[in-house]
Design a protein around this motif. Structure first.
Motif, mmCIF file in Angstrom:
data_model
loop_
_atom_site.group_PDB
_atom_site.id
_atom_site.type_symbol
_atom_site.label_atom_id
_atom_site.label_comp_id
_atom_site.label_asym_id
_atom_site.label_seq_id
_atom_site.Cartn_x
_atom_site.Cartn_y
_atom_site.Cartn_z
ATOM 1 N N ASN A 1 0.620 -0.958 -0.194
ATOM 2 C CA ASN A 1 0.014 -0.096 0.296
ATOM 3 C C ASN A 1 0.554 0.982 0.131
ATOM 4 O OD1 ASN A 1 -2.725 -1.999 0.060
ATOM 5 N ND2 ASN A 1 -2.673 -1.480 2.506
ATOM 6 N N ASP A 2 2.037 1.129 -0.007
ATOM 7 C CA ASP A 2 2.519 2.823 0.552
ATOM 8 C C ASP A 2 4.237 2.469 -0.548
ATOM 9 O OD1 ASP A 2 4.470 0.835 1.044
ATOM 10 O OD2 ASP A 2 5.899 1.034 3.106
ATOM 11 N N VAL A 3 3.891 1.693 -1.600
ATOM 12 C CA VAL A 3 4.880 1.644 -3.024
ATOM 13 C C VAL A 3 3.870 2.262 -3.647
ATOM 14 C CG1 VAL A 3 5.348 0.484 -4.374
ATOM 15 C CG2 VAL A 3 5.954 0.361 -2.051
ATOM 16 N N LYS A 4 4.249 3.093 -4.631
ATOM 17 C CA LYS A 4 2.754 3.674 -5.649
ATOM 18 C C LYS A 4 3.809 3.558 -6.881
ATOM 19 C CE LYS A 4 0.205 5.334 -2.240
ATOM 20 N NZ LYS A 4 -1.230 4.309 -2.167
ATOM 21 N N ILE A 5 3.161 2.834 -8.259
ATOM 22 C CA ILE A 5 4.108 3.150 -9.821
ATOM 23 C C ILE A 5 3.101 3.869 -10.306
ATOM 24 C CG2 ILE A 5 4.712 0.736 -9.125
ATOM 25 C CD1 ILE A 5 2.566 0.377 -12.396
ATOM 26 N N PHE A 6 3.896 4.107 -11.816
ATOM 27 C CA PHE A 6 3.269 5.078 -13.170
ATOM 28 C C PHE A 6 3.897 4.763 -13.752
ATOM 29 C CE2 PHE A 6 5.924 8.687 -11.304
ATOM 30 C CZ PHE A 6 6.239 9.188 -12.495
ATOM 31 N N TRP A 7 3.481 4.998 -15.277
ATOM 32 C CA TRP A 7 4.372 3.884 -16.357
ATOM 33 C C TRP A 7 4.456 5.834 -17.600
ATOM 34 C CZ3 TRP A 7 1.694 3.963 -21.917
ATOM 35 C CH2 TRP A 7 2.800 3.876 -22.525
ATOM 36 N N GLY A 8 4.828 5.482 -18.636
ATOM 37 C CA GLY A 8 4.878 6.673 -19.043
ATOM 38 C C GLY A 8 5.660 5.836 -20.326
ATOM 39 N N TYR A 9 6.118 6.958 -21.494
ATOM 40 C CA TYR A 9 7.308 6.450 -22.549
ATOM 41 C C TYR A 9 6.656 7.973 -23.361
ATOM 42 C CZ TYR A 9 3.069 6.863 -26.214
ATOM 43 O OH TYR A 9 1.654 6.908 -26.866
ATOM 44 N N GLY A 10 8.277 7.853 -24.478
ATOM 45 C CA GLY A 10 8.471 9.337 -25.354
ATOM 46 C C GLY A 10 8.207 8.087 -26.707
ATOM 47 N N LEU A 11 7.851 9.397 -27.132
ATOM 48 C CA LEU A 11 7.636 8.900 -29.143
ATOM 49 C C LEU A 11 8.745 9.085 -29.421
ATOM 50 C CD1 LEU A 11 3.491 9.611 -30.457
ATOM 51 C CD2 LEU A 11 4.996 7.521 -30.233
ATOM 52 N N TYR A 12 9.403 10.303 -29.374
ATOM 53 C CA TYR A 12 10.457 11.014 -30.389
ATOM 54 C C TYR A 12 11.580 10.506 -29.236
ATOM 55 C CZ TYR A 12 7.064 12.585 -32.725
ATOM 56 O OH TYR A 12 5.402 12.693 -33.251
ATOM 57 N N PRO A 13 12.450 8.894 -28.957
ATOM 58 C CA PRO A 13 13.435 8.572 -28.144
ATOM 59 C C PRO A 13 14.568 8.833 -28.688
ATOM 60 C CG PRO A 13 12.531 6.735 -29.190
ATOM 61 C CD PRO A 13 11.719 7.950 -29.194
ATOM 62 N N ASP A 14 14.813 9.107 -29.958
ATOM 63 C CA ASP A 14 16.092 10.388 -30.755
ATOM 64 C C ASP A 14 16.389 12.534 -29.984
ATOM 65 O OD1 ASP A 14 17.008 7.785 -31.089
ATOM 66 O OD2 ASP A 14 16.308 7.836 -33.325
ATOM 67 N N ARG A 15 15.521 12.599 -30.142
ATOM 68 C CA ARG A 15 15.556 13.833 -29.629
ATOM 69 C C ARG A 15 16.791 13.936 -28.255
ATOM 70 N NH1 ARG A 15 9.532 16.191 -31.621
ATOM 71 N NH2 ARG A 15 9.991 15.173 -33.358
ATOM 72 N N LYS A 16 17.275 15.274 -28.228
ATOM 73 C CA LYS A 16 17.483 15.472 -26.640
ATOM 74 C C LYS A 16 16.325 16.173 -25.371
ATOM 75 C CE LYS A 16 22.272 16.426 -27.833
ATOM 76 N NZ LYS A 16 23.540 17.520 -27.305
ATOM 77 N N GLY A 17 16.019 15.880 -24.614
ATOM 78 C CA GLY A 17 15.423 16.381 -23.589
ATOM 79 C C GLY A 17 15.137 18.163 -24.162
ATOM 80 N N ASN A 18 14.233 18.585 -23.377
ATOM 81 C CA ASN A 18 14.641 20.164 -23.155
ATOM 82 C C ASN A 18 14.919 20.657 -21.902
ATOM 83 O OD1 ASN A 18 11.652 18.671 -24.000
ATOM 84 N ND2 ASN A 18 11.381 21.289 -24.909
ATOM 85 N N TYR A 19 15.372 19.651 -20.634
ATOM 86 C CA TYR A 19 16.358 20.297 -19.465
ATOM 87 C C TYR A 19 17.183 18.950 -19.567
ATOM 88 C CZ TYR A 19 17.559 19.957 -14.606
ATOM 89 O OH TYR A 19 18.073 20.980 -13.535
ATOM 90 N N ILE A 20 17.322 17.738 -19.888
ATOM 91 C CA ILE A 20 18.486 17.269 -19.783
ATOM 92 C C ILE A 20 18.781 16.848 -21.353
ATOM 93 C CG2 ILE A 20 18.984 14.269 -19.738
ATOM 94 C CD1 ILE A 20 18.504 15.919 -17.081
ATOM 95 N N ASP A 21 19.756 17.165 -21.900
ATOM 96 C CA ASP A 21 21.391 17.124 -22.254
ATOM 97 C C ASP A 21 21.466 16.206 -23.436
ATOM 98 O OD1 ASP A 21 22.066 18.459 -24.930
ATOM 99 O OD2 ASP A 21 24.284 18.689 -23.352
ATOM 100 N N LYS A 22 20.503 15.313 -23.048
ATOM 101 C CA LYS A 22 20.444 13.842 -23.205
ATOM 102 C C LYS A 22 19.270 13.177 -24.183
ATOM 103 C CE LYS A 22 24.016 11.793 -20.465
ATOM 104 N NZ LYS A 22 23.953 10.873 -19.250
ATOM 105 N N THR A 23 19.190 12.513 -25.724
ATOM 106 C CA THR A 23 17.994 11.885 -26.401
ATOM 107 C C THR A 23 17.816 11.238 -24.775
ATOM 108 O OG1 THR A 23 19.136 9.775 -26.805
ATOM 109 C CG2 THR A 23 19.613 11.602 -28.742
ATOM 110 N N MET A 24 16.403 10.562 -24.746
ATOM 111 C CA MET A 24 15.792 9.609 -24.655
ATOM 112 C C MET A 24 16.717 8.417 -24.153
ATOM 113 S SD MET A 24 11.763 8.737 -23.517
ATOM 114 C CE MET A 24 11.297 8.049 -22.842
ATOM 115 N N ALA A 25 16.757 8.282 -25.187
ATOM 116 C CA ALA A 25 17.298 6.383 -25.326
ATOM 117 C C ALA A 25 18.693 6.501 -24.723
ATOM 118 C CB ALA A 25 18.071 6.628 -27.116
#
Length: 530
Positions: free
Chosen positions: A383-407
Motif C-alpha cells: 500500500n505504501d508503494v506507488k507506481i506509474f508508467w510513461g513513454y516517449g514517442l521521439y527517443p532520438d531527440r534531446k530533452g528540454n532539460y536533460i541534454d541527452k536523447t531519451m535513448a
C-alpha cells in the motif's frame, strides 16, 4: 482448404508457437470449442514467461516494470467473450470479464489533464482542426483501403495538422507517428468513431483491475494448465518445413534451436504468432540507459523472415521490422516508496488514480506521456508503494532539460526531465535524495512496427490459401477491418484460425462497426468541428 473430421480432433496435436494473447486464446478455443484434449496442445515459447506484450512484473525492491498497457473498450467482442470463460484469480466464482466490468464501473475514465504545456493544463474542449483538416479527416473514412497502398499519414494531411490538439491526443493515445501507415489510421478512425466525441478525456476507455499480465495472462495460463495444456518454456522455434504443392500447403517439421525437431503427423497443426512488438526489448536501470537491440536478437522476426522466403502467401515481414529508427520508442516505469508524486498529480489533475489515463506533455521534445493506473497495479504491490508508467514517442531527440536523447538516459534522468515539465523538481528532490524512487527505462525496437506503411499481402492471411494444417496468429496476420495494437485483434485472429481450420460449428464474432450508427457519426462530426 482441408476439412477435418470430428473423430480426428482428439488425436490431433496442436503446436502454438508463441504464448502471447493470440496463442493463449487459440488454446482456449481448441480445448473448449473443438474438443482437442488439453494435453495435446503444446505452447512453444522461447522466453521463460508467457504473455507476450501483455506483461508486467517486479517487486518493491527491484522496481516494477510494465513495458506498455493495452487499452480496452466495451466493443471488443471477441476479447470480452473469451474472458467470460476464464475464472478470476482472486474470485474463481466470477470471470475475468465480469471482474473487469465491475472495476470499470467503479473507476471511469475521465481525464481532466489530457494535454499539458509549460506544466499547465491545456483547454481541450476544441480539437483545433481547420475546416480543411476536418474535410480531410472525413474523406479518409470513405476512401477504400486498397487505394491507400503504403502511404504515410503525412502524405494525406497538411503539416499544420500535426500541431493540432487532435493530433497530440490521437498520436499519444494510439502511438501513431506522422510516418505511420495511413491505412491503419483509417481503420482506427472507422473502428473507433464512437469514441471520437470523448477522446479528449479518454471517454469509453476500459482497463483491467491490475496490469494485464496479472489480470489476464495468469488467469488464462492457470485455466489452460488445469485443462492439461502444456507450456513448453525456453523452446525457440528456428524453422518450419512445408510440403508446398500446386494447391496445398502443409507444415511437416518444426525445428527447435537445440537442434531437435517435431515431425508433424497427418492430423497435427501449427499456429505461428509471426512477428512481435516486444521482441528484443531491453531494460535499463536507475543509473543506466536501456540498450537498443535488433532483429538478430529476435526469435519471431527471424523465423518469419526465414519461412516468408518459402511461399508468397506467408507475407512480407520486411516493412515491419527493417526500419527500427522509425518503429522504436522507449517506455519507463517508476516505483515510489512515497506518495508525494501521486498526491501532487491527483490535486493537479483532479483525477484520482485509475480515472485519468494519459497525460501528455505537448512541449516535450520526446513527446512524453505518463499514465497513473489504479493503485495497486500489481497484486504484490504494498500500500505504501506507488507506481506509474510513461513513454516517449521521439527517443532520438534531446530533452528540454536533460541534454541527452531519451535513448541515452538512465531512469533517474528520465524522471528529472519529467519533473521539469511538470514544474515539480523542488518538490521531488527530497524524495529522490532519500532513495525512495526507482525508474526502469525500456527500449522497444519493434513497438510501432505494426503501424509501419505496408501493402496488401504484407500481412499474411490467418489461414494461407491451400493450408491444410497451418495458420498465422496475432498482430501481423491479416484480420480485415480490425485494428492492430489491440488485444481484440489478437483474439480475433485466434478465432479465425481455430474456427477456420476445424469444424467447430462456431463462427468468428462480427466486428462492431460504429460507422453504421448515425448517432456516433453525428457525434464524431460535431466533435471534430468544435
Amino acid at each position: 482448404m482441408k476439412t477435418k473430421n470430428k473423430q480426428n480432433y482428439k488425436d490431433s496435436k496442436i503446436y502454438l508457437i508463441g504464448s502471447g494473447i493470440a496463442g493463449l486464446a487459440s488454446a482456449v478455443y481448441l480445448e473448449k470449442d473443438v474438443g482437442v484434449p488439453g494435453e495435446n496442445i503444446h505452447i512453444l515459447e522461447k522466453d521463460l514467461i508467457a504473455g507476450g506484450a501483455t506483461d508486467g512484473a517486479g517487486d518493491k525492491d527491484t522496481g516494477f516494470v510494465v513495458r506498455g498497457g493495452r487499452m480496452h473498450e466495451m466493443h471488443y467482442e471477441c476479447y470480452w467473450e473469451l474472458l467470460s470463460h476464464i475464472p478470476s484469480l482472486e474470485d474463481p466464482n466470477i470471470s475475468v470479464r465480469d471482474e473487469s466490468y465491475e472495476f470499470n464501473q467503479r473507476f471511469v475514465s475521465n481525464g481532466q489533464a489530457r494535454l499539458l504545456k509549460e506544466g499547465k493544463k491545456l483547454d481541450v474542449s476544441s480539437y483545433g482542426l481547420s475546416f480543411k483538416q476536418q474535410a480531410d479527416f472525413i474523406k479518409l473514412t470513405y476512401v477504400s483501403e486498397s487505394s491507400l497502398g503504403d502511404k504515410r499519414i503525412e502524405d494525406w494531411f497538411e503539416q499544420s495538422f500535426f500541431e493540432t490538439k487532435f493530433w497530440f491526443i490521437w498520436s499519444s493515445m494510439f502511438a501513431f507517428q506522422k510516418w505511420s501507415s495511413l491505412a491503419e489510421m483509417r481503420r482506427y478512425m472507422k473502428r473507433f468513431i464512437h469514441l471520437v466525441d470523448g477522446l479528449q478525456r479518454l471517454g469509453g476507455v476500459m482497463r483491467t483491475k491490475y496490469n494485464q499480465y496479472d489480470s489476464v495472462v495468469r488467469p488464462m495460463k492457470k485455466y489452460l494448465e488445469e485443462k492439461g495444456v502444456k507450456f513448453e518454456m525456453g523452446k525457440e522455434v528456428v524453422d518450419i518445413d512445408f510440403n508446398l504443392s500446386a494447391d496445398k500447403i502443409t507444415a511437416t517439421v518444426i525445428h527447435l534451436k537445440n537442434k531437435t525437431e517435431i515431425v508433424l503427423r497427418e492430423n497435427d497443426f501449427v499456429f505461428f504468432t509471426n512477428g512481435s512488438i516486444t521482441e528484443s526489448t531491453d531494460n535499463g536501470s536507475w543509473d543506466t540507459p536501456a540498450k537498443l537491440k535488433g532483429v538478430e536478437e529476435s526469435g519471431a522476426w527471424t523465423l518469419w523472415k526465414k519461412i516468408a522466403k518459402k511461399d508468397p502467401s506467408f507475407g512480407n515481414p520486411n516493412p515491419f521490422c527493417d526500419n527500427i529508427n522509425l518503429q522504436k520508442w522507449y517506455s519507463f516505469t517508476a516505483t515510489m516508496k512515497d506518495s508525494t508524486f501521486l498526491d501532487y498529480m491527483e490535486n493537479f489533475s483532479g483525477n484520482v488514480d485509475g480515472t485519468g489515463g494519459l497525460v501528455t506533455m505537448t512541449d516535450s521534445n520526446w513527446l512524453m506521456s505518463i499514465v497513473i493506473a489504479r493503485q495497486p497495479h500489481f497484486p504484490n504491490q504494498p500500500n505504501d508503494v506507488k507506481i506509474f508508467w510513461g513513454y516517449g514517442l521521439y527517443p532520438d531527440r534531446k530533452g528540454n532539460y536533460i541534454d541527452k536523447t531519451m535513448a541515452e538516459c538512465s531512469g533517474a534522468e528520465i524522471l528529472e526531465e519529467l519533473y521539469y515539465h511538470l514544474k515539480i523538481q523542488k518538490l521531488m528532490a527530497p524524495i529522490t535524495e532519500a532513495g525512495k524512487v526507482n525508474c526502469i527505462p525500456v527500449a522497444m525496437p519493434f513497438i510501432d512496427s505494426l503501424f509501419m506503411p505496408r501493402n496488401m499481402g504484407d500481412r499474411p492471411d490467418v489461414i494461407p490459401s491451400g493450408s491444410t494444417n497451418f495458420a498465422f496468429l496475432g498482430q501481423f496476420a491479416e484480420a480485415p477491418k480490425d485494428c492492430v495494437f489491440t488485444v481484440e485483434y489478437s483474439v480475433r485472429t485466434a478465432q479465425m484460425a481455430v474456427y477456420g481450420l476445424f469444424d467447430s460449428g462456431k463462427k468468428v464474432h462480427p466486428m462492431y462497426e460504429s460507422t453504421h450508427n448515425p448517432k456516433y457519426l453525428l457525434a464524431a462530426l460535431k466533435a471534430i468541428s468544435r
